[in-house]
Every structure is written in structure tokens, then in C-alpha cells.
Enzyme design. Structure first.
Site, PDB file in Angstrom:
ATOM      1  N   ASP A  34       8.271  -8.193  -2.097  1.00 29.84           N
ATOM      2  CA  ASP A  34       7.125  -8.669  -2.978  1.00 29.84           C
ATOM      3  C   ASP A  34       6.593 -10.662  -2.317  1.00 29.84           C
ATOM      4  OD1 ASP A  34       4.144  -9.219  -3.219  1.00 29.84           O
ATOM      5  OD2 ASP A  34       4.391  -8.136  -4.811  1.00 29.84           O
ATOM      6  N   LEU A  35       5.811 -10.362  -1.109  1.00 28.24           N
ATOM      7  CA  LEU A  35       6.095 -11.774  -0.539  1.00 28.24           C
ATOM      8  C   LEU A  35       5.077 -12.658  -1.534  1.00 28.24           C
ATOM      9  CD1 LEU A  35       8.030 -11.751   1.396  1.00 28.24           C
ATOM     10  CD2 LEU A  35       6.609 -11.378   3.205  1.00 28.24           C
ATOM     11  N   TYR A  39      -0.323 -14.844   3.390  1.00 27.99           N
ATOM     12  CA  TYR A  39      -1.270 -14.943   4.460  1.00 27.99           C
ATOM     13  C   TYR A  39      -1.635 -16.452   3.901  1.00 27.99           C
ATOM     14  CZ  TYR A  39      -3.338 -10.494   5.330  1.00 27.99           C
ATOM     15  OH  TYR A  39      -3.513  -9.198   6.205  1.00 27.99           O
ATOM     16  N   ARG A  71      -4.889 -21.589  -7.411  1.00 25.99           N
ATOM     17  CA  ARG A  71      -4.798 -20.714  -8.460  1.00 25.99           C
ATOM     18  C   ARG A  71      -4.737 -21.098  -9.609  1.00 25.99           C
ATOM     19  NH1 ARG A  71      -1.532 -15.418  -6.419  1.00 25.99           N
ATOM     20  NH2 ARG A  71      -2.317 -15.189  -4.145  1.00 25.99           N
ATOM     21  N   ASP A 126       2.656  -7.545   3.234  1.00 20.85           N
ATOM     22  CA  ASP A 126       3.334  -8.538   2.863  1.00 20.85           C
ATOM     23  C   ASP A 126       4.609  -7.268   1.669  1.00 20.85           C
ATOM     24  OD1 ASP A 126       1.866  -7.491   1.386  1.00 20.85           O
ATOM     25  OD2 ASP A 126       0.537  -9.002   0.238  1.00 20.85           O
ATOM     26  N   GLU A 127       4.566  -6.710   1.394  1.00 20.18           N
ATOM     27  CA  GLU A 127       5.749  -5.845   0.943  1.00 20.18           C
ATOM     28  C   GLU A 127       6.390  -4.537   1.572  1.00 20.18           C
ATOM     29  OE1 GLU A 127       3.632  -3.834  -3.003  1.00 20.18           O
ATOM     30  OE2 GLU A 127       2.252  -5.413  -2.684  1.00 20.18           O
TER      31      GLU A 127
END
Length: 451
Positions: A34-35, A39, A71, A126-127
Site C-alpha cells: 500500500d503506497l 498521488y 496531515r 496504489d495497492e
DNA sequence: TGGGGTTAT
DNA sequence: ATAACCC
């Protein structure tokens, strides 16, 4: 998501219990990769000045994802741009409505993982799931007994559970964690991307455990901690496979926690949701998932869509459709395969939630043949077809108000085969009209790096 | 949310 | 063709 093909993709057949040291579906080694904020990572690679700055990726009026800097400053996924700027005035925004670079990088990741084993299944951009069972088996066989006694985990061990090297499943998962680390290292060295990995005995558990330590870390789950992991979820909706609708149904039955679902009457659940869904999700609630890793291969469809506040005239719609179509035509040309179906989808402003309507039709043969030739007629013909589909859905004599248009090419077929002599070869009509630039008269995507 | 994808019915 | 799921 639950075809009953126990282990066919794992490379062995279902055999009676006594036969051979057979392994059941629950002794596979699966990794979920999982990146991290994908984006945003791609944007930071495109423009390194964005590193160390709080970065958000914007589509329309939303920040759809952001880097960890952002975040930390309180920006969340799917926040309104306005709210994000309020929370974090220094936030740098880039437009992420054009997915081209993300899509390209996404496939590079899948291809990289595919060098370890072909058993790679994509989930979104992305996974990826990878079935490591066979690779682990091979490495296990190569190990000397003294090496076997020294096998260690790479990354985190969920729950800090104690490892028993006499337990073959423990050893396999640890070897899986080493392969996962190699995968993440390769992603970073070759593509500059960081991500998480979760290693477990099925896709569900691998996916759940991959998110335990974030970002850029990995976690392995040993079977004894399976219940702890699944019961740590706060709501059934957090189980992948239980979506919005199913969660609403469950809530109506008083089922909120995973434990609620585990202990709920199977009979009643089957009556309410149907046998198939009921049995499926109740298995999920115990962490059971026999679905195999299905290699994704090439995409099944290509689509381009645009949402907007308002589109209420046919002329306006036609303009947008032309724009979407022209991008799609380029994409489909690069793929090399030929779509045999076109679909137009719309969303009406009056529509509830997310519902779309669509109309599709076959693409006439003569148009398929001209795809990729850069022929303007193709564009014109397809726009005409799409406008027919449009008028089939929308009564243009009455007022209408659309908020989305989407054009999709699907039903992709490899190539048109030409029988010519002893060497029957493939050609695409596009190239049959031009000179042969190389030994092969067909176009193929070069997926291998020259080394 | 957006702008994509998939499979099942 | 729609509806569900995933990101």
C-alpha cells in the site's frame, strides 16, 4: 470476491487430507502493498521543491489526498479546499484531475512487483496484493537447518506475538516479511516510492495488517493474533468487502461491531441479506477469506470522466464528450488492444447519492479498424454514436441538469489476427496501412527495461 | 468528495 | 444496465 476455487491459483490442487503434506487455503503467504499518499508522492517526485512542504492534491473543490506534512497540520483526505486552507494556510495545492502520471507510476509499481512473481493483483492505483506462497516455499527449501533456526522477522510483528520457529506457518510468514521488505526496497530504489506492507495468510488479513504501522513500515500477522486484529476494528464497515450499503443493512439489524457480526444468527442474516452475501461477510468477520490473488494483467476498461456543477444543454454536453473522447482515443491507441464497446454515463443533479445512468453499444467494425490511425472520421463517428446514447438517456426537449459525464471504452480485445502463410502473425489495422517499422508488425507496450 | 477501477446480478 | 464493492 469469493470464488470457491480453493488454491487453484496457489499452484496446488485440493487433495484429501491424508494425501501428501498438502496445504489448505489458509496457509498461503499473501502480502498487501500500500503506497503512502500515492498521488502526493508522485507530485513530489515530479517537483522535488514540493518535498518538505505541506502538499495537497486537489480535484475540483476537494483535497483528495495530501502528504504527511499536511496531515500533521490537520489536513485530512477529502477535505474541502476551503476548510483545508483554513486549517493550514501554508498548504500547497496541485491539481490532480489528470490521472495520467499517477496511472503510469501505478503500473510501474505493479510491473516491479511482477518481477518477483506474476501473481500480482491491483486494487485501485496504489495497492497491490501479491501471493508469495510459491516464492516462500522455494526459499524455505533452500534453507539449511542452521539458517532455518535463525530466520527473523523483517519489520513489525503484530501484537509482538512470540514466534515459534518450529511452526512452519510462522517461518513462512517471516520469510514473506523478508520478501516484502525486498519489494519495498526495490520500489524505493527504482521508483523512489515508499509504502507499507502487510503479510498474512489471506488477502483480508494482509490488507488489515498493512495499515497497522504507517507510513513506510510493514507488519506481519501470525495466525494466533488473527482474532485480535479483526476484533480491533471499531465497526463492521471497516472490513474490506462490507461497504456502505451492507453496513447500513447490518446496522438496521443492530449489528455494529465485528463481534456483533460474528455472533449474529446465520439463519437470520441469510434471510436478510441472501445466502451468498450473508455467508461471505460472516466469514470475513472471523478473518476468513479464501479468495485468491487474481493477476490483474491489462485493464478491462478505459474511462475518462468529468464532474461539474452544471451542464444543461446538448451543445455543452457534446463539447465535454468530445474532450473526454479525444483523450480516451489517445489512451486506447497506446494500449494497442481494441475496444469493442463504448459507454456513456451521466449523473443527474437530481440523482440520489452517487447513482449514474449509462447506455452502451457495440463499436461498429469499420470504426474499430480505424482506431489508432489518427483518422478524424473515427472521432466524428464516435461522437455521433455517443450523442445518440446521450439522447437515449436524456430527453433534450425537456430541461435537464447534469453533474457528470463519463465515456468508457471496454470489451477490449487483443488484436485482429491475420492469417498469412506459415507464420500467422498479428497486426493492427492501424499499422497495416503504414510501413513496418520493425520486425514485428504489431504494437506492443515495452514492459521490460533494456539492461 | 473526485476520477478512476472491478465483479456480480 | 445497474448495483455493489474497492481505491
Amino acid at each position: 470476491m469469493e470464488p470457491a476455487d480453493a488454491g487453484a491459483a496457489g499452484g496446488w490442487q485440493a487433495v484429501p487430507d491424508q494425501a501428501v503434506p498438502t496445504r489448505n487455503i489458509s496457509s498461503r503467504v499473501i502480502v498487501h502493498v500500500d503506497l503512502d499518499c500515492f498521488y502526493a508522492q508522485v507530485e513530489m517526485i515530479s517537483n522535488p521543491e514540493l518535498k518538505n512542504k505541506p502538499l495537497g492534491v486537489q480535484q475540483k473543490s476537494f483535497v483528495i489526498t495530501c502528504n504527511y506534512e499536511a496531515r500533521k497540520l490537520g489536513v485530512k483526505k477529502c477535505m474541502k479546499v476551503k476548510d483545508a486552507k483554513e486549517k493550514c494556510p501554508q498548504l500547497v495545492l496541485v491539481n490532480g484531475e489528470d490521472l495520467t502520471r499517477y496511472r503510469e507510476m501505478s503500473y510501474k509499481v505493479t510491473e516491479l512487483l511482477g518481477e518477483f512473481t506474476p501473481l500480482v493483483e491491483r486494487l485501485g492505483f496504489d495497492e497491490n496484493f501479491v501471493d508469495l506462497t510459491q516464492m516462500v516455499e522455494k526459499r524455505l527449501q533452500q534453507l539449511q537447518s542452521d539458517e532455518l533456526a535463525a530466520v527473523t522477522v523483517s519489520g513489525h510483528l503484530y501484537n509482538n506475538q512470540s514466534v515459534d520457529l518450529h511452526d512452519t506457518m510462522h517461518v513462512r510468514l517471516l520469510i514473506g516479511s523478508q520478501i516484502a521488505a525486498e519489494m519495498r526496497k526495490a520500489m524505493y530504489n527504482q521508483l523512489g516510492l515508499t509504502g507499507c506492507a502487510g503479510i498474512a495468510s489471506n488477502k483480508l488479513l494482509a490488507k488489515l495488517v498493512s495499515g497497522v504501522f504507517k507510513p513506510n513500515q510493514q507488519t506481519v500477522l501470525l495466525p494466533e493474533s488473527c482474532q485480535d486484529l479483526i476484533l480491533a476494528l471499531n465497526h463492521v464497515k471497516e472490513i474490506p468487502g462490507i461497504g456502505y450499503k451492507t453496513a447500513k443493512c447490518l446496522e438496521a439489524l443492530g449489528i455494529r461491531s465485528v463481534h456483533d457480526l460474528q455472533t449474529f444468527s446465520s439463519k437470520i442474516l441469510e434471510k436478510e441479506l441472501g445466502n451468498s452475501l450473508a455467508q461471505h461477510i460472516q466469514k470475513l468477520s472471523f478473518g476468513e477469506d479464501n479468495s485468491s490473488v487474481i493477476p490483474s494483467g491489462q485493464p478491462q476498461s478505459f474511462s475518462e470522466e468529468e464532474s461539474f456543477k452544471k451542464c444543461s444543454s446538448e451543445v455543452e454536453a457534446k463539447k465535454k464528450i468530445e474532450e473526454l473522447l479525444s483523450i480516451l482515443l489517445n489512451r486506447v491507441c497506446q494500449d494497442g488492444r481494441k475496444p469493442h464497446t463504448v459507454r456513456l454515463a451521466i449523473r443527474r443533479s437530481s440523482s440520489k447519492y452517487y447513482s449514474r445512468e449509462s447506455r452502451q453499444c457495440p463499436i461498429p467494425c469499420h470504426i474499430i479498424q480505424k482506431l489508432g490511425t489518427g483518422n478524424c472520421d473515427v472521432m466524428t463517428s464516435l461522437v455521433n454514436i455517443l450523442m445518440k446514447l446521450f439522447r437515449n438517456m436524456v430527453n433534450v426537449k425537456m430541461p435537464f441538469h447534469l453533474t457528470l459525464l463519463s465515456v468508457c471504452f471496454c470489451n477490449l480485445k487483443a488484436l485482429i489476427r491475420a492469417k498469412k502463410g506459415p507464420m500467422d502473425y498479428y497486426l493492427t489495422p492501424s499499422l497495416s496501412t503504414t510501413s513496418h517499422s520493425g520486425k514485428h508488425s504489431f504494437k506492443m507496450k515495452d514492459t521490460y527495461m533494456e539492461d
